[in-house]
Design an enzyme around this catalytic site. Structure first.
Site, mmCIF file in Angstrom:
data_model
loop_
_atom_site.group_PDB
_atom_site.id
_atom_site.type_symbol
_atom_site.label_atom_id
_atom_site.label_comp_id
_atom_site.label_asym_id
_atom_site.label_seq_id
_atom_site.Cartn_x
_atom_site.Cartn_y
_atom_site.Cartn_z
ATOM 1 N N ARG A 85 -0.050 -9.389 13.883
ATOM 2 C CA ARG A 85 -1.379 -7.861 12.813
ATOM 3 C C ARG A 85 -1.877 -9.023 11.232
ATOM 4 N NH1 ARG A 85 4.351 -5.272 10.676
ATOM 5 N NH2 ARG A 85 2.884 -4.138 9.438
ATOM 6 N N ARG A 133 12.057 -5.807 4.853
ATOM 7 C CA ARG A 133 12.041 -4.991 6.146
ATOM 8 C C ARG A 133 12.375 -4.254 6.968
ATOM 9 N NH1 ARG A 133 5.984 -1.345 5.374
ATOM 10 N NH2 ARG A 133 6.238 -2.533 7.085
ATOM 11 N N ARG A 135 11.645 -0.667 12.789
ATOM 12 C CA ARG A 135 9.929 -0.400 13.260
ATOM 13 C C ARG A 135 9.840 -2.495 14.035
ATOM 14 N NH1 ARG A 135 5.614 0.226 8.641
ATOM 15 N NH2 ARG A 135 4.583 -0.799 9.768
ATOM 16 N N ARG A 175 -9.664 0.285 8.222
ATOM 17 C CA ARG A 175 -8.947 -1.182 8.780
ATOM 18 C C ARG A 175 -10.156 -1.380 9.646
ATOM 19 N NH1 ARG A 175 -3.743 0.585 8.351
ATOM 20 N NH2 ARG A 175 -1.733 -1.933 8.639
ATOM 21 N N LYS A 226 0.663 -1.501 0.149
ATOM 22 C CA LYS A 226 -0.255 0.076 -0.348
ATOM 23 C C LYS A 226 1.043 1.359 0.017
ATOM 24 C CE LYS A 226 -2.181 -1.363 4.135
ATOM 25 N NZ LYS A 226 -1.411 -2.442 3.927
#
Ligand code: B4P
Length: 189
Positions: free
Chosen positions: A146, A128, A134, A89, A14
């Site tokens: 998640r 990532r 993160r 969401r 996204k």
């Protein structure tokens, strides 16, 4: 106005595709993930509360993200359109967004859903996580949480836009340019 919802599970692409879309279409990019990380880096009370939930792979309460989006819409009254990235969401967020846009005589043009399987999502996010720092990308257990939150609370949002005949599904596996081409074809239609 062109108002797009970019939809998909964590790591679907996204954010990646939003960057390309804003360059071409001059839309304002509203990513609730980026807005929340901004609050965290500024050390606000909202950011501290959000960090706990995000680090565990949970969604932040609806009223928090709806308030952030409402402020951003008010601050960009002259915009030609928006890309909503990672928002809505939940179905409650989708209903709130419709109400916010209605009060500005605007509406969502399309929801574009990026379809990617769980194995590929986990691979991308762990990759990532090696560089992003993160916390929610570094731990396979948090990534699975998640994806579960997505399946439980976010996936039903697709039905909300299917009912409005605005849902378009795109294969999210392939090169970034190929996927962008497929999204752009939907917009140009
Ligand atoms: P987000 O920041 O929205 O995080 P995300 O879902 O991981 O981002 P995205 O899906 O955009 O990642 P991208 O594919 O671009 O949310 C983080 C957290 O914030 C949530 O878990 C939640 O706690 C909270 N939150 C945010 N919004 C909320 C809301 N509305 N309500 C409640 N809570 C909310 O990138 C993934 C990786 O894949 C990148 O490294 C990229 O380079 C790579 N990639 C992209 N496309 C690829 C391709 N085609 N092939 C290979 N790799 C690709």
């Amino acid at each position: 106005m062109l108002n797009l919802v970019l939809f998909g599970p964590p790591g679907a692409g996204k954010g990646t595709q939003s960057q390309k879309l804003i360059e071409k279409h001059g839309l304002i990019h509203l990513s609730t993930g980026d807005l929340l990380r901004g609050e965290i880096s500024q050390g606000t009370a909202l950011g501290l509360e959000a960090k706990k939930l995000m680090d565990e792979g949970m969604l932040v309460p609806d009223e928090v993200v709806i308030g952030m989006i409402s402020n951003k819409l008010d601050a960009n009254k002259e915009a030609e359109g928006f890309i909503f990235d990672g928002f809505p969401r939940t179905v409650a967020q989708a209903e709130a967004l419709d109400n916010l846009l209605e009060s500005k005589a605007a509406t969502i043009s399309h929801m574009i859903a990026l379809e990617v399987d769980a194995e590929e999502l986990e691979r991308r996010l762990l990759e990532r996580g090696k560089e992003s720092g993160r916390a929610d990308d570094a731990n396979p257990e948090v990534i699975r949480k998640r994806i579960k939150e997505y399946n439980d609370k976010t996936a039903p949002v697709a039905g909300f836009y299917k009912n409005q005949d605005k849902f378009k599904s795109i294969n999210g596996i392939g090169s970034i340019d190929q996927i962008y081409g497929a999204i752009d074809a939907v917009i140009e239609q």
